[in-house]
Structures are given as C-alpha cells and as structure tokens.
Design an enzyme around this catalytic site. Structure first.
Site, PDB file in Angstrom:
ATOM      1  N   SER A 104       9.234  23.606 -70.424  1.00  0.00           N
ATOM      2  CA  SER A 104       7.776  23.409 -70.346  1.00  0.00           C
ATOM      3  C   SER A 104       7.189  24.790 -70.639  1.00  0.00           C
ATOM      4  O   SER A 104       6.483  25.271 -70.553  1.00  0.00           O
ATOM      5  CB  SER A 104       7.534  23.505 -68.577  1.00  0.00           C
ATOM      6  OG  SER A 104       8.390  24.624 -68.181  1.00  0.00           O
ATOM      7  N   SER A 150      12.298  24.308 -62.772  1.00  0.00           N
ATOM      8  CA  SER A 150      13.904  23.580 -62.661  1.00  0.00           C
ATOM      9  C   SER A 150      14.369  24.009 -63.368  1.00  0.00           C
ATOM     10  O   SER A 150      15.576  24.563 -63.534  1.00  0.00           O
ATOM     11  CB  SER A 150      14.219  22.337 -61.219  1.00  0.00           C
ATOM     12  OG  SER A 150      15.485  21.787 -60.933  1.00  0.00           O
ATOM     13  N   CYS A 208       5.756  11.635 -66.455  1.00  0.00           N
ATOM     14  CA  CYS A 208       6.957  10.924 -67.331  1.00  0.00           C
ATOM     15  C   CYS A 208       7.368   9.915 -67.070  1.00  0.00           C
ATOM     16  O   CYS A 208       7.657   9.955 -66.184  1.00  0.00           O
ATOM     17  CB  CYS A 208       7.944  12.604 -67.646  1.00  0.00           C
ATOM     18  SG  CYS A 208       9.269  11.804 -68.910  1.00  0.00           S
ATOM     19  N   CYS A 222      17.927  13.663 -67.127  1.00  0.00           N
ATOM     20  CA  CYS A 222      17.022  13.435 -69.367  1.00  0.00           C
ATOM     21  C   CYS A 222      18.030  13.794 -70.123  1.00  0.00           C
ATOM     22  O   CYS A 222      18.325  14.567 -69.629  1.00  0.00           O
ATOM     23  CB  CYS A 222      15.660  13.174 -68.867  1.00  0.00           C
ATOM     24  SG  CYS A 222      15.214  15.270 -68.977  1.00  0.00           S
ATOM     25  N   GLU A 280       9.170  16.855 -58.027  1.00  0.00           N
ATOM     26  CA  GLU A 280       9.467  15.370 -58.231  1.00  0.00           C
ATOM     27  C   GLU A 280      10.303  14.999 -57.400  1.00  0.00           C
ATOM     28  O   GLU A 280      10.492  13.636 -57.136  1.00  0.00           O
ATOM     29  CB  GLU A 280      10.746  15.997 -59.660  1.00  0.00           C
ATOM     30  CG  GLU A 280      10.865  15.140 -60.214  1.00  0.00           C
ATOM     31  CD  GLU A 280      11.843  14.638 -61.682  1.00  0.00           C
ATOM     32  OE1 GLU A 280      11.899  15.519 -62.366  1.00  0.00           O
ATOM     33  OE2 GLU A 280      13.072  14.042 -61.919  1.00  0.00           O
TER      34      GLU A 280
HETATM   35  O1  0CH Z   1      12.095  22.423 -64.624  1.00  0.00           O
HETATM   36  P1  0CH Z   1      10.902  21.302 -63.248  1.00  0.00           P
HETATM   37  O2  0CH Z   1      11.491  19.856 -62.770  1.00  0.00           O
HETATM   38  O3  0CH Z   1      10.569  22.277 -62.537  1.00  0.00           O
HETATM   39  O4  0CH Z   1       9.585  21.280 -64.663  1.00  0.00           O
HETATM   40  P2  0CH Z   1       8.695  21.854 -65.621  1.00  0.00           P
HETATM   41  O5  0CH Z   1       9.264  23.177 -65.525  1.00  0.00           O
HETATM   42  O6  0CH Z   1       7.282  21.641 -65.622  1.00  0.00           O
HETATM   43  O7  0CH Z   1       9.301  20.680 -66.557  1.00  0.00           O
HETATM   44  C1  0CH Z   1       9.259  19.507 -66.728  1.00  0.00           C
HETATM   45  C2  0CH Z   1      10.140  19.324 -66.368  1.00  0.00           C
HETATM   46  C3  0CH Z   1       8.920  18.177 -65.444  1.00  0.00           C
HETATM   47  C4  0CH Z   1       9.218  16.694 -64.696  1.00  0.00           C
HETATM   48  O8  0CH Z   1      10.583  16.428 -65.183  1.00  0.00           O
HETATM   49 FE1  SF4 Z   2      10.530  13.760 -68.997  1.00  0.00          FE
HETATM   50 FE2  SF4 Z   2      12.693  15.099 -68.752  1.00  0.00          FE
HETATM   51 FE3  SF4 Z   2      10.664  16.643 -69.642  1.00  0.00          FE
HETATM   52 FE4  SF4 Z   2      11.525  15.458 -66.961  1.00  0.00          FE
HETATM   53  S1  SF4 Z   2      12.735  17.382 -68.688  1.00  0.00           S
HETATM   54  S2  SF4 Z   2       9.396  15.616 -68.651  1.00  0.00           S
HETATM   55  S3  SF4 Z   2      11.941  14.431 -67.757  1.00  0.00           S
HETATM   56  S4  SF4 Z   2      11.250  14.659 -70.402  1.00  0.00           S
END
Ligand code: 0CH
Ligand code: SF4
Length: 316
Positions: free
Chosen positions: A273, A229, A101, A200, A131
């Site tokens: 996510s 996370s 990202c 963010c 991360e």
């Molecule tokens: O919340 P984390 O970092 O475990 O990752 P996710 O659930 O794949 O969400 C996207 C955030 C990716 C990096 O900020």
């Molecule tokens: Fe980017 Fe924030 Fe999404 Fe993580 S959570 S991928 S830093 S916009």
C-alpha cells in the site's frame, strides 16, 4: 565534505500491488463520476499519504457505513467487508462500489463454498484486522473460528474434526502461516484448504525479495504504515532472516539516522500500500547524506493487473 559510500539494495518487487492500484483508481473514478464528497468506508488502503491525497480530492473516510449520508456514494476498502455491509447499504438505498481486491473476494467465495458443503470454517488471520473481519463476516456470527498462532490450534473447539476447512488472510507471513497450517493438519488430518494458504502473489513476492537481501544489508527499511499488516510482516521477515536492524518508516522524515550510524549497506522495500514516490523520497534522503550506489535485488517479475470497472454503476 566527502560523503561516506553506501550501497542501497532495492527490493523488486516492492510497493503497490494490483489490488491496491485498482482500489485507488476506483475512488478516483468515483470522484470524477459523482463529484465530491464520495465516502470511503475505512482507509481505502492502509497508507496515510494515499488517504490524504484522496481526501484532498474530496474523499471522506469513515469507519462505519452508518457514518455515511444516504444520498452520497460509498466505496468499500480493498480489505473487504462483511456481507452485512453491502446488505445495509442496499437497504438504505445507497450507491456503493466495492473496491475489495479480487484476491480477497476469492477467499470470501471459498469460505462460503466450504460452508455450503457442510464444513466448519477456520480462519487464519489477525484478530481485529479489517480483512479478517470481512472474511469471517461472510458467514453468520460465530460460524468461523479464528486461529492466530500455532498455539491457538491446540485450543480451538470444533463441531466435527472430519468436517473442517480453513482460509487465510492474504497478507500473512508465509513462514508463520506454514507453521499454523502444519499444526492444523497435525490435529485435524481431514481439514480441507487451499494448496498451501491464501497468501497472495504480492505478499509472497515482497517477502521473497526481502529474504534475498536481508543478510547482505546492515539495515532494512520498509516503507509502509504502522496499520499495514503486509508492511509489518516485511519488517519481521527482514529481522527473522538475518538483518540486524529492520524498521518500518512511513516517510523519509521518520528515518532514525543515529541508528544507522556506521552502516555501509541498506535494503529498501515498500509494503503493497506504499506509493513509489515515498520510496524515492527515502532514496533521496540517503543520497543527501551518502555517496549512494544502487543495486536492485529482483526475485520476481510481476505483471498482474486487475481490471477497474469501466463505468461505475449504481447498484440496481
Ligand atoms: O496489509 P494490510 O492488509 O493491512 O493492507 P494494506 O496495507 O492496505 O495493503 C493492501 C492489502 C489490502 C487487502 O489485501
Ligand atoms: Fe490483493 Fe494481495 Fe494486494 Fe491484498 S496484497 S490487495 S490480496 S494483491
């Protein structure tokens, strides 16, 4: 049989952020451009449904670069990678695409810049999270000190308290991080950092929406994966802000209906996510059991979008 009434509060914003959207598109574009298999180092984002969907299209998920053949493209996940990873891919003359990202990359650049200016780096993050590994890996091993809690701040051993800077993981709890930053500033008044932290916009907005709904829901369900996370932080934010039952659910089938017995309101949100289709699945499961009234709790409007590279290029 008449269904009992239930108010569903839907958090807004919720679900996919701009970085997740971009990362998934990059894998899809890579599959179109190069055909299957395309390798992805680590889950592109922490969601089994997303990963399974891409796997069905020909993506192969591995944990280490060494697990990828040299003659197939590899994509680095949205969470970012240590500098050693693209360096190794280049050495092996692999085609790679970095789906980190841009907001994580910004933190990487900050860490490097502070270090170039002679400051020792402290990272606020979770040990072992990709991360954190990626951001700490922007500098040589041992250069970045990790702090996970306010208590850690008391024990951290720095070279020179006058020459320090900090960065953070982007998906932390706003409130917990504020406590760690306060502890750092109290012990090291000269420490340099971002205005508040590097959390963010998406993390911030999703936590704010949960705060706004936590007290009025009998239960809060966060759609997200156990290794996500930011999703787990939403569960904690719900609990800390007055919701008696705050729970992570991967899909509708994971809802513990017995625990929800007797409730009249449920809050629903989703980690950055978690795809909206899974939120809809959860809503439908409630509709099957209750006479549902939906109310949206909107605390911010998001219009962030990150450009996806128009053409995926092989690195020179
Ligand atoms: O919340 P984390 O970092 O475990 O990752 P996710 O659930 O794949 O969400 C996207 C955030 C990716 C990096 O900020
Ligand atoms: Fe980017 Fe924030 Fe999404 Fe993580 S959570 S991928 S830093 S916009």
């Amino acid at each position: 049989m008449t269904k009992p009434p239930l108010t569903l509060y839907l958090a807004a914003p919720r679900g996919f952020c701009a970085g997740v959207d971009r990362a998934i598109k990059i894998v899809e574009m890579a599959l179109e451009k190069w055909g299957a298999p395309v390798y992805v180092r680590h889950e592109i984002v922490h969601n089994k449904f997303v990963v399974d969907g891409l796997r069905a299209k020909g993506a192969v998920f591995v944990e280490e670069l060494e697990d990828c053949p040299e003659d197939r493209p590899v994509i680095f996940s949205a969470h970012g990678v240590p500098k050693a990873v693209p360096a190794a891919a280049a050495r092996r003359q692999m085609v790679y695409v970095d789906a980190t990202c841009p907001l994580v990359s910004k933190v990487h650049i900050e860490a490097q810049r502070h270090s170039d200016n002679g400051l020792q780096m402290i990272m606020i993050g979770h040990a072992g999270h990709p991360e954190t590994i990626g951001t700490m890996g922007q500098l040589p091993e041992g250069e970045v000190l990790l702090v996970e809690t306010p208590a850690d701040v008391a024990h951290v051993e720095v070279r020179d308290p006058e020459k320090l800077a900090y960065v953070t993981q982007t998906t932390l709890s706003i409130d917990d991080t504020a406590e760690i930053v306060a502890a750092l500033r109290a012990r090291f008044p000269a420490i340099v950092g971002p205005h508040k932290e590097d959390i963010c916009y998406a993390t911030t907005n999703r936590q704010e929406a949960v705060k706004a709904m936590a007290q009025k829901c009998d239960a809060l369900l966060v759609v997200g994966a156990p290794n996500s996370s930011n999703s787990r932080r939403l569960v904690e934010v719900g609990a800390k802000n007055g919701c008696r039952y705050s729970q992570l659910v991967q899909r509708a089938e994971n809802i513990d209906w017995r625990a929800l017995d007797g409730i009249s309101s449920v809050g629903i949100t989703a980690g950055a996510s978690a795809p909206e289709v899974l939120v809809n699945e959860v809503i439908d499961a409630f509709r099957a059991r209750y006479d549902v009234t939906i109310e949206t709790v909107e605390t911010a409007v998001e219009n962030v979008e990150f450009k996806v590279p128009r053409v995926l290029r092989e690195p020179a």
